[in-house]
Design an enzyme around this catalytic site. Structure first.
Site, PDB file in Angstrom:
ATOM      1  N   ARG A  23     -47.803  -3.696  86.094  1.00  0.00           N
ATOM      2  CA  ARG A  23     -48.175  -4.645  85.028  1.00  0.00           C
ATOM      3  C   ARG A  23     -49.395  -5.475  85.339  1.00  0.00           C
ATOM      4  O   ARG A  23     -50.213  -5.719  84.446  1.00  0.00           O
ATOM      5  CB  ARG A  23     -46.970  -5.469  84.577  1.00  0.00           C
ATOM      6  CG  ARG A  23     -46.408  -6.437  85.485  1.00  0.00           C
ATOM      7  CD  ARG A  23     -44.897  -6.470  85.420  1.00  0.00           C
ATOM      8  NE  ARG A  23     -44.406  -5.504  86.382  1.00  0.00           N
ATOM      9  CZ  ARG A  23     -43.416  -4.669  86.177  1.00  0.00           C
ATOM     10  NH1 ARG A  23     -42.769  -4.690  85.064  1.00  0.00           N
ATOM     11  NH2 ARG A  23     -43.071  -3.824  87.111  1.00  0.00           N
ATOM     12  N   THR A  24     -49.562  -5.927  86.572  1.00  0.00           N
ATOM     13  CA  THR A  24     -50.708  -6.809  86.855  1.00  0.00           C
ATOM     14  C   THR A  24     -52.016  -6.066  86.626  1.00  0.00           C
ATOM     15  O   THR A  24     -52.952  -6.575  86.007  1.00  0.00           O
ATOM     16  CB  THR A  24     -50.630  -7.332  88.306  1.00  0.00           C
ATOM     17  OG1 THR A  24     -49.359  -7.964  88.486  1.00  0.00           O
ATOM     18  CG2 THR A  24     -51.723  -8.328  88.596  1.00  0.00           C
ATOM     19  N   LYS A  55     -60.822   7.879 104.481  1.00  0.00           N
ATOM     20  CA  LYS A  55     -61.824   8.469 105.397  1.00  0.00           C
ATOM     21  C   LYS A  55     -62.303   7.435 106.406  1.00  0.00           C
ATOM     22  O   LYS A  55     -63.333   7.609 107.041  1.00  0.00           O
ATOM     23  CB  LYS A  55     -63.005   8.999 104.587  1.00  0.00           C
ATOM     24  CG  LYS A  55     -62.626  10.085 103.593  1.00  0.00           C
ATOM     25  CD  LYS A  55     -63.845  10.548 102.820  1.00  0.00           C
ATOM     26  CE  LYS A  55     -63.457  11.516 101.712  1.00  0.00           C
ATOM     27  NZ  LYS A  55     -64.548  11.755 100.785  1.00  0.00           N
ATOM     28  N   ARG A  60     -55.935  -7.013  94.842  1.00  0.00           N
ATOM     29  CA  ARG A  60     -54.560  -7.084  95.356  1.00  0.00           C
ATOM     30  C   ARG A  60     -54.540  -6.386  96.706  1.00  0.00           C
ATOM     31  O   ARG A  60     -55.078  -5.268  96.842  1.00  0.00           O
ATOM     32  CB  ARG A  60     -53.582  -6.408  94.406  1.00  0.00           C
ATOM     33  CG  ARG A  60     -52.216  -6.222  95.041  1.00  0.00           C
ATOM     34  CD  ARG A  60     -51.158  -5.808  94.064  1.00  0.00           C
ATOM     35  NE  ARG A  60     -50.786  -6.921  93.214  1.00  0.00           N
ATOM     36  CZ  ARG A  60     -49.702  -6.933  92.438  1.00  0.00           C
ATOM     37  NH1 ARG A  60     -48.908  -5.884  92.406  1.00  0.00           N
ATOM     38  NH2 ARG A  60     -49.420  -7.964  91.696  1.00  0.00           N
ATOM     39  N   HIS A  81     -50.082 -15.526  94.186  1.00  0.00           N
ATOM     40  CA  HIS A  81     -50.287 -14.647  93.027  1.00  0.00           C
ATOM     41  C   HIS A  81     -50.504 -15.586  91.832  1.00  0.00           C
ATOM     42  O   HIS A  81     -49.645 -15.731  90.970  1.00  0.00           O
ATOM     43  CB  HIS A  81     -49.036 -13.776  92.847  1.00  0.00           C
ATOM     44  CG  HIS A  81     -49.163 -12.668  91.859  1.00  0.00           C
ATOM     45  ND1 HIS A  81     -50.279 -12.491  91.051  1.00  0.00           N
ATOM     46  CD2 HIS A  81     -48.302 -11.669  91.520  1.00  0.00           C
ATOM     47  CE1 HIS A  81     -50.080 -11.433  90.280  1.00  0.00           C
ATOM     48  NE2 HIS A  81     -48.894 -10.911  90.540  1.00  0.00           N
TER      49      HIS A  81
HETATM   50  C1  NCD Z   1     -44.853  -9.140  91.829  1.00  0.00           C
HETATM   51  C2  NCD Z   1     -45.879  -8.866  92.889  1.00  0.00           C
HETATM   52  O1  NCD Z   1     -46.410  -7.770  93.000  1.00  0.00           O
HETATM   53  O2  NCD Z   1     -46.146  -9.800  93.628  1.00  0.00           O
HETATM   54  N1  NCD Z   1     -44.977  -8.434  90.661  1.00  0.00           N
HETATM   55  C3  NCD Z   1     -45.942  -8.705  89.759  1.00  0.00           C
HETATM   56  O3  NCD Z   1     -47.084  -8.918  90.094  1.00  0.00           O
HETATM   57  N2  NCD Z   1     -45.594  -8.754  88.481  1.00  0.00           N
HETATM   58  C4  NCD Z   1     -43.496  -9.273  92.336  1.00  0.00           C
HETATM   59  C5  NCD Z   1     -42.903  -8.162  93.139  1.00  0.00           C
HETATM   60  O4  NCD Z   1     -43.553  -7.239  93.602  1.00  0.00           O
HETATM   61  O5  NCD Z   1     -41.698  -8.232  93.341  1.00  0.00           O
END
Ligand code: NCD
Length: 338
Positions: A64-65, A92, A114, A142
């Site tokens: 989703r993010t 690589k 991320r 986050h």
């Molecule tokens: C979270 C994350 O990746 O930090 N999910 C998200 O971004 N919606 C929470 C998780 O991974 O549990």
């Protein structure tokens, strides 16, 4: 507004909730309201960031993010570039810095990153010329998840100040919890962390929260129950006797959800593990707002991108123009779910 986003030659970043402060959070939530209106149009697109490029650098899996940022950038008419660690030259032997600088050299205004290590977003903000958004760094922060959660609570409950939020589950490994606690405190909510001792951070003294191991005692007083999955990819040893026992002691079963106050809401950042931290049928109950969180995420990330990259005055008012400069046809009527 204070913090790192204001420095670095005028470039703004979104690296942590603390950078924003209460004023910055409120400003983004107000902007998100305008973009939520854009998202109800038949053509949910504005030319606000036309000519700008947003790159997503995801070194960790995400559904989703990542899709939410891409959708947000496209609805602002920005160009997008996507990088997946699995399909890249990382395999690589290329370093993080070389990878990031390679992407940036293609002309990027904003990098969404991320990574499984805490601090990577801050590091990239020092190396790259454009703005950087932290889309999750290890167990650290986050911030856009916390912003969309604050937006959802405000929309559902009319405000955050004085509300009581219970955060339940694997708090020790959760960047979502760290950003959310910071945001809720800046906006005046009370927070109780509910978890077995093995899933609490080593020291919560500085967090300004209450801690409990008894979910049943907390539920009747909660305005919001925020569930977190067991983040086993970040756990270095066995922290629970069994999933079944965790579900029985801490899981929000349908029976427990039925004991919440009438106005109370159940939230989850996803991905959910039904039958573990959340009863299999709870996401479909009226109190659950998980789908709203996802929908609001697009408006909030549009607000964040717009806040970082700016735009011409009035850019949000008109429908997007196509490459030839011809405005796209205006919607025949405003619709509820564009
Ligand atoms: C979270 C994350 O990746 O930090 N999910 C998200 O971004 N919606 C929470 C998780 O991974 O549990």
């Amino acid at each position: 507004m204070s913090g790192r986003h204001a420095s670095n030659g005028g470039r703004r970043h979104l690296l942590s909730i603390g950078d924003l402060g209460a004023g910055g959070i409120r400003e983004i939530l107000r902007l998100a309201d305008s973009f939520a209106e854009v998202n109800t149009r038949a053509i949910p697109k504005v030319p606000a960031l036309r000519g700008r490029t947003v790159a997503s650098l995801f070194f960790e899996d995400s559904t989703r993010t990542r899709l939410s940022f891409e959708t947000a950038a496209k609805r602002l008419s920005a160009d997008t570039m996507t990088f997946s660690a699995g399909a890249s030259a990382l395999s690589k032997g290329e370093s993080l810095r070389d990878t990031a600088e390679t992407v940036a050299a293609m002309g990027v205004d904003c990098t969404v990153v991320r990574h499984r290590s805490a601090g990577v977003a801050v590091q990239l903000s020092r190396w790259l010329d454009g703005s950087v958004i932290n889309a999750g760094d290890g167990c650290h922060e986050h911030p856009t998840q916390a912003l969309l959660d604050c937006y959802t609570i405000t929309e559902r409950l009319g405000g955050i100040e004085g509300r009581h939020v219970a955060i339940v589950g694997d708090i020790a490994h959760s960047r979502v919890a760290r950003s959310l606690v910071a945001a809720l405190q800046l906006l005046g909510a009370g927070v109780t962390l509910v978890a077995p001792a093995t899933l609490l951070p080593p020291a919560t003294d500085g967090w300004g929260v209450k801690v409990s191991s008894r979910i049943d005692a907390i539920l009747p007083r909660a305005d919001v129950v925020y569930l977190l999955r067991l983040q086993r990819e970040r756990q270095e040893r066995a922290l629970l006797p069994s999933l079944r026992e965790f579900h029985e002691r801490f899981g929000l079963t349908a029976e427990r959800a039925g004991r919440l106050a009438d106005h109370a809401i159940v939230m989850h950042p996803g991905p959910m593990n039904r039958g573990v931290e959340i009863g299999a049928e709870v996401p479909e109950m009226d109190c659950a707002v998980v789908a709203e969180q996802v929908a609001n995420g697009v408006s909030v990330r549009m607000a964040v991108l717009f806040w970082l990259l700016g735009a011409e005055p009035g850019a949000m008012a008109a429908p997007a123009a196509d490459a030839s400069g011809t405005p796209e046809p205006a919607p025949a009527a405003e619709v509820g779910d564009g």
